[in-house]
Scaffold this active site. Structure first.
Site, short mmCIF file in Angstrom:
data_model
loop_
_atom_site.label_atom_id
_atom_site.label_comp_id
_atom_site.label_asym_id
_atom_site.label_seq_id
_atom_site.Cartn_x
_atom_site.Cartn_y
_atom_site.Cartn_z
CG HIS A 1 -1.95 2.34 -2.67
ND1 HIS A 1 -1.66 1.71 -3.86
CD2 HIS A 1 -0.80 2.94 -2.29
CE1 HIS A 1 -0.38 1.91 -4.17
NE2 HIS A 1 0.16 2.65 -3.23
C1 LIG Z 1 5.88 1.51 1.29
C2 LIG Z 1 4.97 2.50 0.61
C3 LIG Z 1 5.03 2.66 -0.76
C4 LIG Z 1 4.19 3.57 -1.39
N1 LIG Z 1 4.32 3.71 -2.73
C5 LIG Z 1 3.48 4.54 -3.39
C6 LIG Z 1 3.60 4.71 -4.80
O1 LIG Z 1 4.50 4.16 -5.44
N2 LIG Z 1 2.70 5.48 -5.44
C7 LIG Z 1 1.71 6.12 -4.77
O2 LIG Z 1 0.91 6.79 -5.42
N3 LIG Z 1 1.61 6.04 -3.43
C8 LIG Z 1 2.48 5.26 -2.72
N4 LIG Z 1 2.39 5.17 -1.36
C9 LIG Z 1 1.35 5.98 -0.67
C10 LIG Z 1 1.81 7.40 -0.33
O3 LIG Z 1 2.89 7.34 0.54
C11 LIG Z 1 0.65 8.15 0.32
O4 LIG Z 1 -0.41 8.23 -0.62
C12 LIG Z 1 0.95 9.57 0.77
O5 LIG Z 1 2.06 9.62 1.61
C13 LIG Z 1 -0.26 10.13 1.50
O6 LIG Z 1 -0.04 11.44 1.94
P1 LIG Z 1 -0.78 11.95 3.25
O7 LIG Z 1 -0.33 13.35 3.49
O8 LIG Z 1 -2.22 11.69 3.13
O9 LIG Z 1 -0.26 10.99 4.41
P2 LIG Z 1 1.23 10.81 4.96
O10 LIG Z 1 2.22 11.26 3.97
O11 LIG Z 1 1.36 9.45 5.49
O12 LIG Z 1 1.28 11.82 6.19
C14 LIG Z 1 0.43 11.68 7.31
C15 LIG Z 1 1.17 12.09 8.57
O13 LIG Z 1 0.22 12.34 9.59
C16 LIG Z 1 0.78 11.93 10.82
N5 LIG Z 1 -0.31 11.71 11.77
C17 LIG Z 1 -1.25 10.73 11.74
N6 LIG Z 1 -2.07 10.85 12.80
C18 LIG Z 1 -1.66 11.93 13.49
C19 LIG Z 1 -2.12 12.56 14.69
N7 LIG Z 1 -3.18 12.08 15.36
N8 LIG Z 1 -1.44 13.64 15.15
C20 LIG Z 1 -0.36 14.13 14.48
N9 LIG Z 1 0.11 13.57 13.35
C21 LIG Z 1 -0.53 12.49 12.86
C22 LIG Z 1 1.54 10.68 10.46
O14 LIG Z 1 2.51 10.38 11.44
C23 LIG Z 1 2.12 11.02 9.10
O15 LIG Z 1 3.41 11.55 9.21
C24 LIG Z 1 3.23 4.31 -0.66
C25 LIG Z 1 3.17 4.14 0.72
C26 LIG Z 1 4.04 3.27 1.36
C27 LIG Z 1 3.97 3.12 2.83
#
Ligand SMILES: Cc1cc2nc3c(=O)[nH]c(=O)nc-3n(C[C@H](O)[C@H](O)[C@H](O)COP(=O)(O)OP(=O)(O)OC[C@H]3O[C@@H](n4cnc5c(N)ncnc54)[C@H](O)[C@@H]3O)c2cc1C
Ligand code: SF4
Lengths: 587, 252
Positions: free
Chosen positions: A517
């Site tokens: 987070h």
């Molecule tokens: C083990 C775990 C448990 C969690 N549990 C909870 C929970 O219970 N409740 C909660 O609210 N949140 C939880 N989270 C957090 C939640 O997963 C994230 O808040 C959410 O996935 C964020 O979405 P996002 O789109 O910002 O990033 P993500 O879903 O992580 O997507 C970002 C993507 O961008 C890609 N990327 C990064 N840099 C580049 C680049 N330079 N070029 C191309 N691609 C790139 C990455 O590979 C990734 O696939 C948890 C996270 C983890 C790891």
């Protein structure tokens, strides 16, 4: 030599949760969307199939779905006057990698932030006076209110089939739900998950103390579910291989199960996996993005991908790093407190304790990522902070997410670390113990921020992101206070043995998992002088760039971040459609 | 070049010199004979256990551990996971085999570890900061353990009495890290001990937890873990699957 590719209308950087929310809205509306994701497409691999999905060593201990450190990691120092060292193993948080991002292997604990979170500085000033906010606590308002986000929370919860019990329907208190919940228009789309033994113990103990425990809102489907898009979820199996794993039963709401399948076969959508964006290229005057540069990770070949609208969805840390590498915006300086990119990096303040019951089978192996009961009485500003000397708080819960035996074997304090007595303690207590935990806020501190590391490089030779972070007095005082309440609950629960909760304090320990987070660094606000994006998540510097994810949070609340990340993402998708109908600064 | 670089170099040369220690200090291994006992453990146990033990175990013999290394590892895991009424000892359980396989495999070779310099001495909270792979670090630590054992008892770890081994483990797990020396407690607590625990409790497919005996000992049912109705039916009661765990191999 980089190869220049044909232009695409909308280029999305990162293929995780927020990318899926954008694609889901824009593609059916007839817009052309390209998603560039650095990691693999996991579908059809061992990761989601029996028996290999149930491999704790591979997916949990060795973090098989998360980004490899030798590809890119982060450096850490505890204060601006120290030298940073790389996190050679990423243990404290687990950045997502591959289609679906971290939301492929999340727990699914899905909250709405408090109404005060969006106007935190204003709220605390009104209630406790401006002097109650220390000079170094650089909290800010979001530039929008709960009312703006409420419909999108509703939409996100419907899409993801959140299982829970409403506590506040349009201002009317609902028995069995969270008494502190911000008002909602509708009941949760699914009923709560089943009651576990641990939840029962917690509910009874908190009830004795006069608190109202309620089920944690869960993105683990309590029943088969069909969402408004017609996408299906199966029923949660309480399999205990949830966080760090992808779901084998298709019961966990994830981008790969609910969002991308909707658009994948459409001709106006393309998802390129194994495409790592390395730079955002601005026009000569710096006011617009004209393309992104990416590397095909299989061949090392570089490509230039032009577009007319760009959405940065690469998770908090990559969002910030890509802006810094591309020299977009002004980097934050902790001495002068000027500049905005990298500012207000926040995390989560967590703690916990263990309880041991000789006569009760807790059966920790039956668990789900968001299975548990909670009290919210000591979270955020749900209680009076007068005279306490800190701001913020945390929710206290008994969650039963897993009993995976490498990592989750609770042992009474004083147990030897090996030998027959240790073996016996494992045999005695594995099935008969449970944990309580605190999940707490982390308010911005002027010294905590992100910039580029001067020494360490990634696999392509580009600077790593440097994180300057430590817990401060506010965090430790808050944690001590909420720990005290948790200890009272443990005492009321009638456990034979209760472990001690330690206070989360300086120095931040990168060896312990605390949460994924990470927030801040491209924060939102109504003033371009103190924020990176507008309340519509539009870059103040580059008009055709929007930024999605928890990097826009000005500070972190006591709740898990993905509820508001999802709500903001859905609101952004509508804003993008509006922008495309007439490109301009959205106001 | 950072001002800390020489420190990093000195840590690396320390590891190299640690590599020179201990050779000749070690006695002949007891390993092979003890490892062979592993297949015999099902004999006096229940039918299920016998069936599990009869499954083809990982082939004995080490990929990474030398005879000297194996003697130390077996002495430590045999003491830390002793034979008692709960299970046979850690060597028979396959913990040494597990550790060996991990060292020889992706983990031990630093597969995903960030191993770029400069190398600096961090705070404990910075975690792993060495310029070597886990396998190299593991072996450097073993030589230190042999050294401590030789100094204190004039004998290698596999020739110590139970009391001496117990004391040795306390010494190496608790010694405060000194800036100039090999922090044996860090090695024990952050490398050896986690590998030991994983060897006991990981799926048997990795060579440890033979016959799922550690899972049976604690009541972990393993696979298939589909409890949609059981979470209600067995709430507060012992689940029958706790007595007959299933592993990946059982579904392969
Ligand atoms: C083990 C775990 C448990 C969690 N549990 C909870 C929970 O219970 N409740 C909660 O609210 N949140 C939880 N989270 C957090 C939640 O997963 C994230 O808040 C959410 O996935 C964020 O979405 P996002 O789109 O910002 O990033 P993500 O879903 O992580 O997507 C970002 C993507 O961008 C890609 N990327 C990064 N840099 C580049 C680049 N330079 N070029 C191309 N691609 C790139 C990455 O590979 C990734 O696939 C948890 C996270 C983890 C790891
Ligand atoms: S606990 Fe439920 S939602 Fe989580 S992985 Fe298992 S079946 Fe899926």
């Amino acid at each position: 030599m980089a190869t220049r590719l044909p232009e695409k209308e909308i280029v999305v950087i990162g293929g995780g949760l927020t990318a899926g929310l954008v694609a889901r809205k824009l593609v059916p509306a007839g817009r052309e969307v390209l998603v560039l994701e650095r990691g693999p497409d996991w579908s059809g691999s061992a990761v989601g199939e029996l028996p290999h999905q149930r491999d704790e060593l591979r997916w949990a201990t060795y973090r098989g779905m998360t980004r490899r450190e030798n590809v890119e990691t982060y450096t850490l120092r505890h204060s601006p006057d120290e030298e940073a060292l790389p996190m050679r193993q990423l243990l404290s948080f687990l950045p997502g990698f591959g289609v679906g991002g971290a939301a492929q292997h999340w727990n699914g604990q899905t909250w709405r932030f408090s109404e005060s979170d969006y106007v935190l500085r204003q709220h605390l000033t009104e209630r406790y006076g401006a002097k109650s906010i220390p000079d170094g606590m650089t909290i800010q308002d979001w530039g929008l209110t709960y009312r703006d986000l409420q419909p999108y929370y509703e939409e996100f919860e419907a899409l993801f089939g959140i299982a829970g019990k409403a506590g506040n329907l349009r201002g009317v208190r609902q028995a069995g739900g969270n008494p502190f919940e911000p008002w909602r228009a509708t009941e949760y789309p699914l009923p709560p998950l089943e009651m576990s033994e641990a939840s029962q113990i917690f509910k009874d103990a908190t009830g004795q103390l006069g608190y109202e425990a309620f089920p944690l809102p869960a993105a683990n489907a309590s029943q088969p579910y069909r969402n408004p898009d017609g996408m299906q979820l199966g029923q949660c199996q309480y399999c205990g291989h949830c966080e760090r794993f992808t779901c084998e039963a298709n019961a966990k709401a994830t981008p790969a199960s609910l969002l991308f399948p909707l658009v994948r076969s459409r001709p106006n959508f393309e998802l390129r996996a194994g495409a790592e964006v390395i730079r955002l290229n601005t026009t000569a005057d710096g006011t617009r993005l004209e393309s992104v540069s990416y590397v095909d990770v299989a061949t090392g070949q570089e490509f230039i991908q032009p577009g007319s609208l760009f959405v940065l969805c690469s998770y908090t840390l990559s969002n910030v790093r890509l802006l810094l590498l591309s020299k977009i915006g002004t980097p934050y300086d902790p001495v002068t407190r000027t500049g905005t990119v990298g500012k207000n990096y926040c995390y989560q303040v967590t703690s916990g304790l263990n309880m041991f019951f000789p006569d009760r089978y807790i059966n920790p192996f039956m668990g789900a990522g968001a299975l548990g009961f909670v009290i919210d009485d000591f979270n955020n500003d749900n209680f009076d902070h007068t005279g306490l000397g800190f701001h913020g708080g945390g929710y206290i819960s008994a969650t039963q997410t897993n009993g995976r035996p490498i990592d989750t074997r609770r042992l009474p304090p004083g147990t030897p670390r090996w030998g027959s007595a240790w073996k016996k303690a494992n045999a005695d207590w594995y099935l008969r113990s449970m944990g309580l935990s605190v999940h707490g806020s982390n308010y911005a501190n002027a010294r905590n921020y992100m910039d580029l590391d001067p020494d360490y490089k990634d696999q392509w030779g580009r600077p790593l992101l440097r994180i300057t972070f430590d817990f401060d007095d506010n965090d430790a005082l808050m944690c001590r206070y909420v720990n005290g309440k948790m200890e009272e609950i443990a005492a009321a629960a009638g456990a034979k043995i209760v472990g001690k909760a330690s206070v989360r304090k300086s120095p931040y320990d990168t060896r312990q998992y605390q949460s994924t987070h990470n927030t801040g660094g491209t924060i939102m606000g109504s003033d371009p002088g103190s924020s990176v994006v507008s309340p519509h998540l539009q870059s103040w510097d580059v008009e055709n760039l929007f930024i999605s994810g928890a990097s826009v949070f000005p500070q972190n609340s006591g709740y898990n971040p993905t509820g508001p990340v999802g709500a903001l993402g859905l609101r952004l998708a509508e804003d993008l459609l509006s922008y495309l109908s007439g490109p301009r600064r959205l106001g | 070049m950072s001002p800390d670089e020489p420190q990093g170099l000195s840590r690396r040369s320390l590891l190299t010199s640690a590599g020179a220690l201990g050779v000749g200090v070690l006695a002949a291994p007891v390993g092979l004979a003890r490892a062979r006992q592993a297949g015999d453990t099902g004999e006096n146990a229940e039918a299920q256990q016998a069936a599990d033990a009869a499954q083809p175990d990982a082939v004995d013999g080490y990929q990474s551990l030398s005879l000297d290394d194996a003697a130390i590892v077996e002495a430590l895991v045999g003491h830390m996971w002793p034979a008692d009424d709960l299970s046979p000892d850690g060597v028979a359980l396959g913990i040494a085999t597990f550790i060996d396989r991990q060292l020889a495999g992706a983990y031990g070779q630093g597969d995903r570890l960030y191993l770029s310099g400069p190398f600096r001495q961090g705070k404990p909270e910075h975690g792993y900061q060495l310029a070597c792979t886990p396998e190299q670090y593991f072996k450097a630590g073993l030589r230190q353990v042999a050294e401590v054992s030789a100094q204190r008892y004039a004998a290698p770890p596999d020739r110590l009495t139970t009391d001496q081994l117990e004391e040795l483990l306390h010494v190496i797990s608790q010694a405060p890290p000194q800036p100039a020396a090999f922090a044996l407690n860090t090695w024990f607590n952050e490398l050896f001990y986690p590998l030991f625990v994983r060897g006991a409790f990981a799926d048997p497919i990795y060579g440890g937890n033979r016959g799922k005996q550690a899972w049976r000992m604690i009541g972990y049912p393993g696979l298939p873990a589909t409890y949609a109705t059981d979470i209600v039916t067995w709430r507060g009661r012992r689940h029958p699957a706790s007595d007959s765990p299933m592993s990946i191999q059982d579904f392969s």
